[in-house]
Design a protein around this motif. Structure first.
Motif: not given
Length: 316
Positions: A87-89, A104-109, A131-132, A141-142
């Motif tokens: 993905p571009g981001a 920068g990634a969201d490591p949850s959900g 998501p970023r 972010r761990y």
């Protein structure tokens, strides 16, 4: 109190205090002397077991070897290594960002590693779709997923299986002969955890880092420059160890001495204090830990303090 006396105190605490009842091993090397090899449960010190997130520090070691071999660049991006489907981001996230967990990634959900591990395949693609939450390099972010994406990038850069590379380039020089490295459904060794090594293997890894990348016999496995970069504080870090963060190593201070350590669930720790020529390994069993459990890392602080006092006495 000498180092030997401090180790004896640590050993007694682990045996007597209930919150350490899950602890499996305490291994201590001071200078060239093996001070302790204690096993508290059924697993011997030379028997492999799950090292959980200490796997990340093994991955960091492999990255250092690949850099030395000219097969991996820290400034290479995920887009360069994994191709057009990224993905571009994510394309501009670098290997340095993944190593420092600042991608920068969201490591949850849906991208929490437990959720990803329940999938029948496509783990790396799922993690790339996270998501970023911030720009690359902006915030720690761990992120277990970042380590697995790093493993995928390493495999692509090497053009070979990371476990095969590890067997030849890391395990053999350290005398490691028994291990088990789980793989995702697409055949990639886990970058984030669950490699199985013995406490003595972890000691060998700690001693390698203490020596700045030089293995027994003089073979260089990564450069002293990489060792210094990997074990300095790139960010203030955060949970779960609540310490600074380097390249998949935690960075802190003990008894006034710069210290770095690998950490994993249930109390797996390799602690390296270069100025004291000290390496400790503590491990814990994956049992019902309870609300009051404590990692045996707690008792290591006393050993470090004793080594510091000995150093001061020698200098005096």
């Amino acid at each position: 109190m000498t180092v030997d006396e401090a180790v004896a105190v640590a050993d007694a605490r682990i045996r007597k205090e209930s919150w350490f009842s899950h602890t499996e091993h305490l291994v201590v090397m001071h200078g060239n002397r093996r001070v302790a090899e204690h096993a508290y449960r059924r697993r011997a010190v030379d028997e492999p077991g799950d090292i959980f997130s200490v796997t990340k520090s093994v991955l960091s070691t492999l990255v250092g070897s690949a850099v030395l071999d000219g097969r991996f660049r820290l400034e290479a991006t995920v887009g360069e290594l994994l191709g057009r489907s990224v993905p571009g981001a994510v394309k501009q996230v670098s290997m340095r960002h993944l190593l420092t967990m600042t991608g920068g990634a969201d490591p949850s959900g849906d991208c929490d590693i437990d959720a990803v591990m329940a999938l029948p395949g496509g783990w790396v693609d799922t993690l790339l779709s996270a998501p970023r939450l911030s720009a690359p390099g902006a915030q720690f972010r761990y992120d277990n997923g970042a380590a697995h994406v790093l493993a995928a990038c390493l495999a692509r850069a090497l053009g070979e299986d990371p476990e095969v590379y590890a067997a030849r380039r890391l395990f053999a020089p350290l005398g490691i002969t028994r291990w088990h490295w789980p793989r995702d459904p697409d055949g990639l060794p886990y970058g984030f955890g669950h490699l199985q090594l013995s406490p003595l293997d972890l000691l060998a890894l700690g001693r390698l880092w203490l020596a700045g990348g030089t293995a027994p016999g003089g073979r260089r496995l990564f450069t002293a420059g990489y060792a210094a970069d990997a074990t300095r504080e790139h960010s203030a870090g955060g949970p779960p160890e609540c310490a600074g963060y380097g390249f998949l190593w935690w960075v802190t201070e003990m008894a006034g001495h710069a210290t770095y350590f690998a950490g994993g669930y249930a109390g797996q720790h390799i602690v390296v204090v270069p100025s004291l020529a000290l390496v400790t390994v503590t491990t814990g069993a994956e049992v019902a830990l309870g609300a009051n459990w404590r990692p045996a890392l707690d008792v290591v602080h006393g050993i470090v303090a004793a080594a510091s006092r000995e150093l001061g006495a020698d200098d005096g």
